[in-house]
Design an enzyme around this catalytic site. Structure first.
Site, PDB file in Angstrom:
ATOM      1  CB  CYS A 115      -0.929   0.009   1.206  1.00 49.54           C
ATOM      2  SG  CYS A 115      -2.055  -1.391   1.177  1.00 49.54           S
ATOM      3  CG  HIS A 263      -3.402   3.325   0.891  1.00 44.98           C
ATOM      4  ND1 HIS A 263      -3.773   2.813  -0.324  1.00 44.98           N
ATOM      5  CD2 HIS A 263      -3.538   2.309   1.797  1.00 44.98           C
ATOM      6  CE1 HIS A 263      -4.121   1.542  -0.172  1.00 44.98           C
ATOM      7  NE2 HIS A 263      -3.977   1.213   1.096  1.00 44.98           N
ATOM      8  CG  ASN A 293      -6.798  -1.137  -0.080  1.00 43.63           C
ATOM      9  OD1 ASN A 293      -5.942  -0.831  -0.904  1.00 43.63           O
ATOM     10  ND2 ASN A 293      -6.519  -1.395   1.181  1.00 43.63           N
TER      11      ASN A 293
HETATM   12  O1  UT7 Z   1      -4.475  -1.240   2.794  1.00 43.39           O
HETATM   13  C1  UT7 Z   1      -3.723  -2.003   3.672  1.00 43.39           C
HETATM   14  C2  UT7 Z   1      -4.063  -1.738   5.045  1.00 43.39           C
HETATM   15  N1  UT7 Z   1      -5.316  -2.382   5.368  1.00 43.39           N
HETATM   16  C3  UT7 Z   1      -6.114  -1.798   6.208  1.00 43.39           C
HETATM   17  O2  UT7 Z   1      -5.842  -0.722   6.635  1.00 43.39           O
HETATM   18  C4  UT7 Z   1      -7.334  -2.556   6.692  1.00 43.39           C
HETATM   19  C5  UT7 Z   1      -7.515  -2.330   8.151  1.00 43.39           C
HETATM   20  N2  UT7 Z   1      -8.583  -3.104   8.749  1.00 43.39           N
HETATM   21  C6  UT7 Z   1      -9.888  -2.914   8.437  1.00 43.39           C
HETATM   22  O3  UT7 Z   1     -10.193  -2.115   7.578  1.00 43.39           O
HETATM   23  C7  UT7 Z   1     -10.923  -3.677   9.211  1.00 43.39           C
HETATM   24  O4  UT7 Z   1     -10.314  -4.374  10.266  1.00 43.39           O
HETATM   25  C8  UT7 Z   1     -11.748  -4.671   8.333  1.00 43.39           C
HETATM   26  C9  UT7 Z   1     -12.670  -3.885   7.441  1.00 43.39           C
HETATM   27  C10 UT7 Z   1     -10.820  -5.540   7.528  1.00 43.39           C
HETATM   28  C11 UT7 Z   1     -12.607  -5.573   9.200  1.00 43.39           C
HETATM   29  O5  UT7 Z   1     -13.449  -4.811  10.027  1.00 43.39           O
HETATM   30  P1  UT7 Z   1     -13.521  -5.119  11.583  1.00 43.39           P
HETATM   31  O6  UT7 Z   1     -14.472  -4.156  12.150  1.00 43.39           O
HETATM   32  O7  UT7 Z   1     -12.125  -5.080  12.131  1.00 43.39           O
HETATM   33  O8  UT7 Z   1     -14.152  -6.560  11.622  1.00 43.39           O
HETATM   34  P2  UT7 Z   1     -13.578  -7.904  12.245  1.00 43.39           P
HETATM   35  O9  UT7 Z   1     -12.499  -8.466  11.395  1.00 43.39           O
HETATM   36  O10 UT7 Z   1     -13.277  -7.699  13.693  1.00 43.39           O
HETATM   37  O11 UT7 Z   1     -14.842  -8.842  12.146  1.00 43.39           O
HETATM   38  C12 UT7 Z   1     -16.040  -8.567  12.878  1.00 43.39           C
HETATM   39  C13 UT7 Z   1     -17.070  -9.609  12.510  1.00 43.39           C
HETATM   40  C14 UT7 Z   1     -16.558 -11.040  12.652  1.00 43.39           C
HETATM   41  O12 UT7 Z   1     -17.620 -11.838  13.068  1.00 43.39           O
HETATM   42  P3  UT7 Z   1     -17.763 -12.268  14.627  1.00 43.39           P
HETATM   43  O13 UT7 Z   1     -16.498 -13.017  14.945  1.00 43.39           O
HETATM   44  O14 UT7 Z   1     -17.892 -10.990  15.377  1.00 43.39           O
HETATM   45  O15 UT7 Z   1     -18.992 -13.101  14.642  1.00 43.39           O
HETATM   46  C15 UT7 Z   1     -16.206 -11.428  11.213  1.00 43.39           C
HETATM   47  O16 UT7 Z   1     -16.265 -12.818  11.014  1.00 43.39           O
HETATM   48  O17 UT7 Z   1     -17.463  -9.464  11.150  1.00 43.39           O
HETATM   49  C16 UT7 Z   1     -17.278 -10.711  10.446  1.00 43.39           C
HETATM   50  N3  UT7 Z   1     -16.884 -10.413   9.064  1.00 43.39           N
HETATM   51  C17 UT7 Z   1     -17.779 -10.197   8.092  1.00 43.39           C
HETATM   52  N4  UT7 Z   1     -19.115 -10.201   8.060  1.00 43.39           N
HETATM   53  C18 UT7 Z   1     -19.722  -9.918   6.886  1.00 43.39           C
HETATM   54  C19 UT7 Z   1     -15.643 -10.285   8.572  1.00 43.39           C
HETATM   55  N5  UT7 Z   1     -15.698  -9.983   7.260  1.00 43.39           N
HETATM   56  C20 UT7 Z   1     -17.015  -9.920   6.939  1.00 43.39           C
HETATM   57  C21 UT7 Z   1     -17.706  -9.639   5.745  1.00 43.39           C
HETATM   58  N6  UT7 Z   1     -19.050  -9.659   5.776  1.00 43.39           N
HETATM   59  N7  UT7 Z   1     -17.068  -9.346   4.604  1.00 43.39           N
END
Ligand code: UT7
Length: 336
Positions: A115, A263, A293
């Site tokens: 990135c 970014h 992204n």
């Molecule tokens: O460009 C490179 C740098 N990258 C970044 O900066 C990305 C940084 N991170 C993020 O943007 C976020 O962490 C994400 C968007 C990737 C994820 O969001 P989050 O709020 O951190 O969600 P999480 O991974 O903690 O997941 C929360 C819940 C989980 O379910 P449980 O365990 O609470 O039941 C996941 O399994 O959401 C679930 N989940 C989804 N649900 C529906 C994860 N992905 C999805 C999805 N659709 N696509």
């Protein structure tokens, strides 16, 4: 002493639009979750069978940038290509651009900084120009993520975020040192290399022969892994740190920023930085809603769009900032 100025910008995105609803047909996800957590409404994914590759999309963006720079392709002295999704494991796509554009045998360098790739590439090009070594450098960021994502529910935490596309800039020698790229600031923290990673194929972990021998359909090592919340927490800290570092190095403050192009990692990250730095909406450009992204391509695509929309004018202070896998992060402070 010279400085370097962006004299041409261009971008290309594949025509195939993939909405959040389209993704919910492939995996257990939904539009509300994706929009709430990331701000993304749709992204572009290259269709199977299309001619678009990381290199060819880069070439399309580059042609526009060269044209707008008002130079002949043979005036390009050097090519820097940033990507994490090259057409080949090696060689990198820089040489493919040299060939496709039919440029004389200039040097071509590939940058592997995910990135932050475009900011790193720009920094390299800027310094080649500042030392007087080159006059015009083509800098490209391009990614074809979609063919390498796990599009099942297993991969939903990563695959809904990433999109395909390319952006390019021509950097040219400028004698007025009050203009152009004022400074660039680069950082890395390799202790977190495995927090956002694709492990295979790699000499240190799982080489192609292992994968072929095991032929395990559940092998995830060639899909991206991301510790999302950890990456998020580090991103918000590093983004503002490296923007402030760049501003301070030039005796500037956040008030002086005319346009911040972060970014496009996640709209929530960009909004967090905006709030933390007390910037108004007009000072920040985001397009992740439409493209997702696109890693090394996100800054040059957003920069081109902002410039095309007349949001960047002569004399403006433009700040680019990126954070991503490595971890690596960086900023560029530009007087337009
Ligand atoms: O460009 C490179 C740098 N990258 C970044 O900066 C990305 C940084 N991170 C993020 O943007 C976020 O962490 C994400 C968007 C990737 C994820 O969001 P989050 O709020 O951190 O969600 P999480 O991974 O903690 O997941 C929360 C819940 C989980 O379910 P449980 O365990 O609470 O039941 C996941 O399994 O959401 C679930 N989940 C989804 N649900 C529906 C994860 N992905 C999805 C999805 N659709 N696509």
């Amino acid at each position: 002493m010279y400085t370097s100025k962006i004299t041409g910008l261009g971008y290309y995105v594949p025509e195939n639009v993939v909405t959040n609803d389209d993704l919910s047909k492939l995996m257990d996800t939904n539009d509300a979750w994706i929009q709430e957590r990331t701000g993304i409404k749709e992204r572009r994914w290259v269709k199977t069978g299309s001619d678009d590759t990381t290199a060819t999309m880069g070439v399309k963006a580059a042609k526009i940038a060269i044209d707008r720079a008002g130079i002949d392709k043979d005036e390009i002295d050097f090519i820097v290509f940033a990507t994490l999704s090259p057409d080949y494991y090696f060689p990198g796509p820089g040489v493919q651009v040299q060939h496709a554009l039919d440029i004389k045998t200039v040097g071509a360098l590939d940058v592997r900084n995910q990135c932050s790739g475009f900011v790193y590439a720009l920094s390299l090009a800027d310094n080649y120009i500042k030392t007087g070594m080159y006059k015009h450098i083509l800098v490209i960021g391009s990614e074809l993520h979609s063919h390498g994502l796990d599009k099942t529910t297993r991969g939903r935490g990563v695959s809904v975020i990433f999109g395909d596309g390319a952006g390019a800039a021509v950097l040219s020698r400028e004698e007025d040192t009050s203009k152009g790229i004022l400074s660039t600031h680069l950082h890395s923290q390799g202790e977190f290399a495995e927090e956002l990673v694709v492990k295979a194929p790699g000499m240190g972990t799982r080489w192609v022969t292992d994968i072929m021998q095991e032929n395990d359909p559940n092998d995830e090592s060639y899909f991206p892994y991301m510790n999302g919340q950890f990456v998020f927490k580090n991103a918000v800290v590093r983004f503002s740190e490296v923007i402030n570092e760049g501003l301070q190095a030039n005796n500037l403050t956040a008030n002086d920023i005319d346009m911040l192009i972060p970014h496009q990692a996640n709209l929530r990250i960009a909004q967090f930085i905006q709030k933390k730095m007390r910037l108004i909406d007009e000072q920040v450009y985001n397009n992740i809603q439409r493209y997702g992204n696109t890693t090394a391509a996100s800054i040059p695509i957003a920069l081109t769009e902002a410039w095309e929309a007349g949001k960047i004018k002569d004399g403006d202070l433009v700040v680019l900032a990126a954070f991503g896998s490595g971890f690596t992060w960086g900023s560029a402070i530009i007087r337009w």
